[in-house]
Scaffold this active site. Sequence first.
Site, mmCIF file in Angstrom:
data_model
loop_
_atom_site.group_PDB
_atom_site.id
_atom_site.type_symbol
_atom_site.label_atom_id
_atom_site.label_comp_id
_atom_site.label_asym_id
_atom_site.label_seq_id
_atom_site.Cartn_x
_atom_site.Cartn_y
_atom_site.Cartn_z
ATOM 1 C CG HIS A 264 -5.612 3.113 -12.428
ATOM 2 N ND1 HIS A 264 -6.710 3.713 -12.957
ATOM 3 C CD2 HIS A 264 -6.076 2.150 -11.610
ATOM 4 C CE1 HIS A 264 -7.801 3.156 -12.473
ATOM 5 N NE2 HIS A 264 -7.452 2.190 -11.652
HETATM 6 C C1 UD1 Z 1 -6.213 -0.672 -7.180
HETATM 7 C C2 UD1 Z 1 -7.477 -1.460 -7.563
HETATM 8 C C3 UD1 Z 1 -8.200 -0.786 -8.711
HETATM 9 C C4 UD1 Z 1 -8.449 0.681 -8.396
HETATM 10 C C5 UD1 Z 1 -7.130 1.334 -8.051
HETATM 11 C C6 UD1 Z 1 -7.186 2.801 -7.758
HETATM 12 C C7 UD1 Z 1 -7.237 -3.881 -7.196
HETATM 13 C C8 UD1 Z 1 -7.129 -5.195 -7.870
HETATM 14 N N1 UD1 Z 1 -7.148 -2.817 -8.016
HETATM 15 O O1 UD1 Z 1 -5.326 -0.714 -8.276
HETATM 16 O O2 UD1 Z 1 -9.429 -1.431 -8.949
HETATM 17 O O3 UD1 Z 1 -9.035 1.304 -9.519
HETATM 18 O O4 UD1 Z 1 -6.592 0.656 -6.890
HETATM 19 O O5 UD1 Z 1 -5.871 3.292 -7.648
HETATM 20 O O6 UD1 Z 1 -7.414 -3.809 -6.003
HETATM 21 N N2 UD1 Z 1 1.441 2.161 -4.960
HETATM 22 C C9 UD1 Z 1 2.110 3.202 -4.344
HETATM 23 N N3 UD1 Z 1 1.496 3.825 -3.299
HETATM 24 C C10 UD1 Z 1 0.277 3.452 -2.842
HETATM 25 C C11 UD1 Z 1 -0.380 2.386 -3.470
HETATM 26 C C12 UD1 Z 1 0.199 1.764 -4.531
HETATM 27 O O7 UD1 Z 1 3.194 3.570 -4.717
HETATM 28 O O8 UD1 Z 1 -0.205 4.067 -1.889
HETATM 29 C C13 UD1 Z 1 2.058 1.480 -6.111
HETATM 30 C C14 UD1 Z 1 2.723 0.193 -5.702
HETATM 31 O O9 UD1 Z 1 3.915 0.096 -6.368
HETATM 32 C C15 UD1 Z 1 1.756 -0.876 -6.198
HETATM 33 C C16 UD1 Z 1 1.091 -0.207 -7.390
HETATM 34 O O10 UD1 Z 1 1.071 1.186 -7.078
HETATM 35 O O11 UD1 Z 1 2.409 -2.055 -6.547
HETATM 36 C C17 UD1 Z 1 -0.303 -0.689 -7.616
HETATM 37 O O12 UD1 Z 1 -1.095 -0.543 -6.428
HETATM 38 P P1 UD1 Z 1 -2.263 -1.606 -6.113
HETATM 39 O O13 UD1 Z 1 -3.031 -1.204 -4.916
HETATM 40 O O14 UD1 Z 1 -1.726 -2.975 -6.131
HETATM 41 O O15 UD1 Z 1 -3.201 -1.497 -7.358
HETATM 42 P P2 UD1 Z 1 -3.809 -0.245 -8.113
HETATM 43 O O16 UD1 Z 1 -3.222 -0.225 -9.464
HETATM 44 O O17 UD1 Z 1 -3.736 1.043 -7.339
#
Ligand code: UD1
Length: 384
Positions: free
Chosen positions: A219
């Site tokens: 991820h």
């Molecule tokens: C975040 C953390 C990372 C952690 C990870 C666990 C930061 C900078 N990064 O990364 O350190 O290891 O969480 O997952 O804070 N999305 C969904 N549903 C959700 C949440 C996210 O569909 O409930 C999708 C969205 O399209 C979003 C993408 O996942 O744009 C990334 O989510 P985001 O919270 O921005 O970062 P993570 O990659 O999850």
Amino acid sequence: MSAAAAASPLRLLTVLGTRPELVKLAPVIELLDAEPALRQRVLHTGQHYSYEMDAIFFAELGLRAPDAALQVGSGSHASQTAAILTGVEAELVRTPADAVLVLGDTNSTLGGALAAAKLAVPVVHLEAGCRSHVRTMPEEINRVLVDHCAALLLAPSAEAAANLRREGIADKDVAVVGSTSIDAARRFVGPARDRPIVGAVCAALGAGGPAELTLCTVHRAENTEPDVLPDLVAGLERIAEHYPLCWPLHPRTRKVMEALDLRVSPRIHLLPPLGYLDILALLCRVRALLTDSGGLQEEAYAVGTPALLLRHETEWTYLVDSGCAALCGNREATIAPRALALLTEPENRRMRAAAARHASTAGDGQAAARIVTEIKKRLLRATP
Ligand code: UD1
């Protein structure tokens, strides 16, 4: 009268927002709630919001509902962090706290810590001192900034505490407490072990048993770049030729794969994000974990499973040093030869023995209790 009895309750705001924070904070929140000397409120930023990234963890970990929620959702780093920063500030103005507790390195961690520090509210940082020494990682920026605005830094290991000392943070503000992901894994591995997901995944991949399989998660921003992910997947395909692979897809990774129209062979079984108990069930039965997750590599050693890291470095250096994890890089050219060598019987047995040895001396499952002790010892003030 004892000092604790004479003290007014310490008002603590715990800020969380992502899947790993839920897992790692669940044991701490439960103990803090039970402390008569503390009054804890929990704020959920809403950085993660889907059922499978959020609500399922509350249900499975028995985590109580938050007292406040921001619902910031997804966005660019700046807009997401800014929404968390102003949201936590508003919460602290509305309901003052004597300290703010954050964990790890996410945008929720940074937003929560910075809002508190700017209001001169002491910050307690759990998982302090972890470093990848790669400043282009969003998590590295977050954790360095949070450590440098925290009043109490609770480090998972002596190595993490040494990183803080090297950066000029005073020893008196630091304590080594261990990792709460180990607490959670120890507590839940028993109930998780026999969940039906293990048989279902074996059947889907035509495997005789879970020891033939590997479990994969990817991820990180640097691994899901469009110019990196296809090469990384090519490495996974080479592994899957010998050891079929099951891969719960993080939403970020799924999005990139769909955009690139990147398909996988039938030897790779793609799943939606899994809840805590299902991932633990697979983790404790498979041959090895292939991952770029920080939390899962620690959970792997806690349940005795080798972790092959799809990265060039790790914040959890002790896992590599003690032989229960190994760095395999994020490109086919390194993943395939390194991981395939480590998946052979003698190497797999050697890594399992290292994990078992290490688990018996480190990570006693009492990190959350030590965290609560440190918070009480250092932050409780007697009523004037
Ligand atoms: C975040 C953390 C990372 C952690 C990870 C666990 C930061 C900078 N990064 O990364 O350190 O290891 O969480 O997952 O804070 N999305 C969904 N549903 C959700 C949440 C996210 O569909 O409930 C999708 C969205 O399209 C979003 C993408 O996942 O744009 C990334 O989510 P985001 O919270 O921005 O970062 P993570 O990659 O999850």
